[in-house]
Motif scaffolding. Structure first.
Motif, PDB file in Angstrom:
ATOM      1  N   VAL A  40       0.837  -1.203   0.000  1.00  0.00           N
ATOM      2  CA  VAL A  40       0.000   0.000   0.000  1.00  0.00           C
ATOM      3  C   VAL A  40       0.870   1.250   0.000  1.00  0.00           C
ATOM      4  O   VAL A  40       0.626   2.201  -0.754  1.00  0.00           O
ATOM      5  CB  VAL A  40      -0.959  -0.005   1.213  1.00  0.00           C
ATOM      6  N   ALA A  41       1.901   1.280   0.842  1.00  0.00           N
ATOM      7  CA  ALA A  41       2.784   2.448   0.895  1.00  0.00           C
ATOM      8  C   ALA A  41       3.467   2.675  -0.452  1.00  0.00           C
ATOM      9  O   ALA A  41       3.572   3.817  -0.926  1.00  0.00           O
ATOM     10  CB  ALA A  41       3.819   2.257   1.992  1.00  0.00           C
ATOM     11  N   ARG A  42       3.917   1.606  -1.073  1.00  0.00           N
ATOM     12  CA  ARG A  42       4.571   1.746  -2.377  1.00  0.00           C
ATOM     13  C   ARG A  42       3.591   2.213  -3.444  1.00  0.00           C
ATOM     14  O   ARG A  42       3.935   3.025  -4.303  1.00  0.00           O
ATOM     15  CB  ARG A  42       5.212   0.415  -2.767  1.00  0.00           C
ATOM     16  N   ARG A  43       2.372   1.694  -3.377  1.00  0.00           N
ATOM     17  CA  ARG A  43       1.367   2.108  -4.353  1.00  0.00           C
ATOM     18  C   ARG A  43       1.023   3.582  -4.188  1.00  0.00           C
ATOM     19  O   ARG A  43       0.786   4.287  -5.185  1.00  0.00           O
ATOM     20  CB  ARG A  43       0.113   1.246  -4.190  1.00  0.00           C
ATOM     21  N   ALA A  44       0.991   4.065  -2.963  1.00  0.00           N
ATOM     22  CA  ALA A  44       0.713   5.486  -2.737  1.00  0.00           C
ATOM     23  C   ALA A  44       1.734   6.356  -3.476  1.00  0.00           C
ATOM     24  O   ALA A  44       1.369   7.338  -4.135  1.00  0.00           O
ATOM     25  CB  ALA A  44       0.728   5.793  -1.243  1.00  0.00           C
ATOM     26  N   GLY A  61       7.431   3.536  16.967  1.00  0.00           N
ATOM     27  CA  GLY A  61       8.421   3.623  15.889  1.00  0.00           C
ATOM     28  C   GLY A  61       8.270   2.543  14.836  1.00  0.00           C
ATOM     29  O   GLY A  61       8.899   2.615  13.781  1.00  0.00           O
ATOM     30  N   ALA A  62       7.426   1.540  15.094  1.00  0.00           N
ATOM     31  CA  ALA A  62       7.269   0.436  14.138  1.00  0.00           C
ATOM     32  C   ALA A  62       6.699   0.916  12.807  1.00  0.00           C
ATOM     33  O   ALA A  62       7.048   0.392  11.744  1.00  0.00           O
ATOM     34  CB  ALA A  62       6.375  -0.647  14.731  1.00  0.00           C
ATOM     35  N   ASN A  63       5.815   1.912  12.849  1.00  0.00           N
ATOM     36  CA  ASN A  63       5.238   2.439  11.627  1.00  0.00           C
ATOM     37  C   ASN A  63       6.297   3.149  10.786  1.00  0.00           C
ATOM     38  O   ASN A  63       6.331   3.016   9.553  1.00  0.00           O
ATOM     39  CB  ASN A  63       4.090   3.397  11.969  1.00  0.00           C
ATOM     40  N   GLU A  64       7.179   3.882  11.449  1.00  0.00           N
ATOM     41  CA  GLU A  64       8.286   4.524  10.736  1.00  0.00           C
ATOM     42  C   GLU A  64       9.167   3.471  10.068  1.00  0.00           C
ATOM     43  O   GLU A  64       9.578   3.622   8.911  1.00  0.00           O
ATOM     44  CB  GLU A  64       9.115   5.364  11.711  1.00  0.00           C
ATOM     45  N   GLU A  65       9.459   2.394  10.794  1.00  0.00           N
ATOM     46  CA  GLU A  65      10.308   1.331  10.246  1.00  0.00           C
ATOM     47  C   GLU A  65       9.651   0.639   9.064  1.00  0.00           C
ATOM     48  O   GLU A  65      10.323   0.252   8.103  1.00  0.00           O
ATOM     49  CB  GLU A  65      10.636   0.330  11.351  1.00  0.00           C
ATOM     50  N   LEU A  66       8.333   0.502   9.107  1.00  0.00           N
ATOM     51  CA  LEU A  66       7.608  -0.072   7.983  1.00  0.00           C
ATOM     52  C   LEU A  66       7.775   0.789   6.734  1.00  0.00           C
ATOM     53  O   LEU A  66       8.004   0.274   5.624  1.00  0.00           O
ATOM     54  CB  LEU A  66       6.125  -0.212   8.329  1.00  0.00           C
ATOM     55  N   LEU A  67       7.668   2.100   6.891  1.00  0.00           N
ATOM     56  CA  LEU A  67       7.820   2.998   5.749  1.00  0.00           C
ATOM     57  C   LEU A  67       9.230   2.936   5.181  1.00  0.00           C
ATOM     58  O   LEU A  67       9.423   3.029   3.960  1.00  0.00           O
ATOM     59  CB  LEU A  67       7.463   4.430   6.157  1.00  0.00           C
ATOM     60  N   VAL A  68      10.212   2.775   6.050  1.00  0.00           N
ATOM     61  CA  VAL A  68      11.582   2.625   5.573  1.00  0.00           C
ATOM     62  C   VAL A  68      11.709   1.350   4.739  1.00  0.00           C
ATOM     63  O   VAL A  68      12.305   1.344   3.652  1.00  0.00           O
ATOM     64  CB  VAL A  68      12.574   2.607   6.751  1.00  0.00           C
ATOM     65  N   GLU A  69      11.146   0.259   5.247  1.00  0.00           N
ATOM     66  CA  GLU A  69      11.187  -1.013   4.496  1.00  0.00           C
ATOM     67  C   GLU A  69      10.534  -0.851   3.125  1.00  0.00           C
ATOM     68  O   GLU A  69      11.029  -1.378   2.123  1.00  0.00           O
ATOM     69  CB  GLU A  69      10.472  -2.097   5.286  1.00  0.00           C
ATOM     70  N   ALA A  70       9.438  -0.112   3.077  1.00  0.00           N
ATOM     71  CA  ALA A  70       8.690   0.032   1.831  1.00  0.00           C
ATOM     72  C   ALA A  70       9.331   1.011   0.858  1.00  0.00           C
ATOM     73  O   ALA A  70       9.294   0.782  -0.358  1.00  0.00           O
ATOM     74  CB  ALA A  70       7.265   0.487   2.141  1.00  0.00           C
TER      75      ALA A  70
END
Length: 291
Positions: A40-44, A61-70
């Motif tokens: 979803v983040a990549r599609r955005a 901070g887990a949400n920030e780390e997810l965005l970094v992964e994406a």
């Protein structure tokens, strides 16, 4: 290329598309849900989003780390804004406001490492901590900006008086308050932001479940061949040029629906009908997650 009305320059220089993405609802586990969240983040970003909102509160901070992964390394023009000022008690595990200078400084340092950036282009204070002098909270962020660790400073869930006091200490680039078509409690704050050219990022930009239940919104949606959610977002985009909605979702189809609202045009008559809607009663708001 986006039309001029579809973009905004935060602080006059940071160019973003006005319809952004709120990452709060992206799950970080289990693995299958996380994989869908990354998609979803990549599609955005593929669809042109250049402003993504997250916070330390979202999973510590887990949400920030997810965005970094994406998304890391981040594409040119993408701004990931995060928030600090809420901390978890080591004793109870409960989250609470904490705007002490040492806490804010430590949270910014950790956010820099998690997001893998040398500077956070837009850093927002999640809430003003009433137990810490405002001058200490804003002053710490001003120091971090002077050190090059923050590019711009924003606030969240504030009053006009608090905005005025903060602006006496430092330039404020953005305000993130709850606001949508059916909930206009913070209209005076939006008006103050519009007058000063401050970006206004409404959290909960769509009244979940309520937009489709209001006859007038449903009628306008039917006239346009759109959804009530799209009508609500289009209304926000046309309400003031400083409004930067950040609708969030964990589903790609909802993401695509939300972002299509940027191309929806309300007629003057339709906008007038929507403008006259009463504000939604909010008896259960305090039980909802707070971005």
């Amino acid at each position: 290329m986006p039309t001029p009305s579809s973009t905004f320059r935060i602080s006059g220089d940071l160019l973003v598309r006005r319809l952004g993405f709120g990452a709060m609802h992206l799950p970080t586990e289990p693995a299958a849900d996380r994989a869908r969240a990354v998609a979803v983040a990549r599609r955005a970003v593929e669809l042109g989003v250049t402003l993504i909102d997250t916070a330390y509160l979202y999973g510590g901070g887990a949400n920030e780390e997810l965005l970094v992964e994406a998304l890391h390394p981040y594409p040119d023009g993408l701004t990931v804004t995060t928030k600090v000022g809420v901390e978890r008690s080591a004793d109870s595990g409960e989250w609470g406001l904490d705007g002490r200078p040492a806490v804010l400084r430590a949270q910014v340092e950790r956010a820099l490492r998690r997001l893998r950036v040398e500077r956070i282009e837009l850093l927002q204070l999640h809430r003003i901590d009433p137990a810490t002098p405002l001058a200490d909270q804003i002053g710490t962020l001003r120091e971090l900006r002077a050190e090059g660790k923050i590019g711009r400073i924003g606030l969240s869930e504030i009053t006009v008086a608090e905005l005025d006091r903060a602006r006496e200490i430092v330039d404020i680039a953005s305000v993130q308050n709850r606001y949508n078509l059916l909930d206009r409690e913070h209209e005076p704050v939006l008006a103050a932001c519009a007058a000063a050219g401050i970006a206004f990022l409404p959290w909960r930009p769509v009244a979940a479940g309520a937009a489709g239940e209001r006859a007038e919104i449903a009628a306008v949606a039917a006239e346009l061949g759109a959804t009530p959610t799209q009508v609500s977002l289009a209304w926000l985009l046309g309400h003031a040029p400083v409004v930067l909605p950040i609708p969030g979702t964990a589903r790609t189809d909802h993401l695509e629906e939300n972002l299509a609202a940027a191309d929806l045009r309300l007629s003057p008559s339709q906008r007038d009908r929507l403008d006259r809607l009463d504000r939604l009663d909010r008896p259960d708001d305090m039980a909802d997650p707070q971005p």
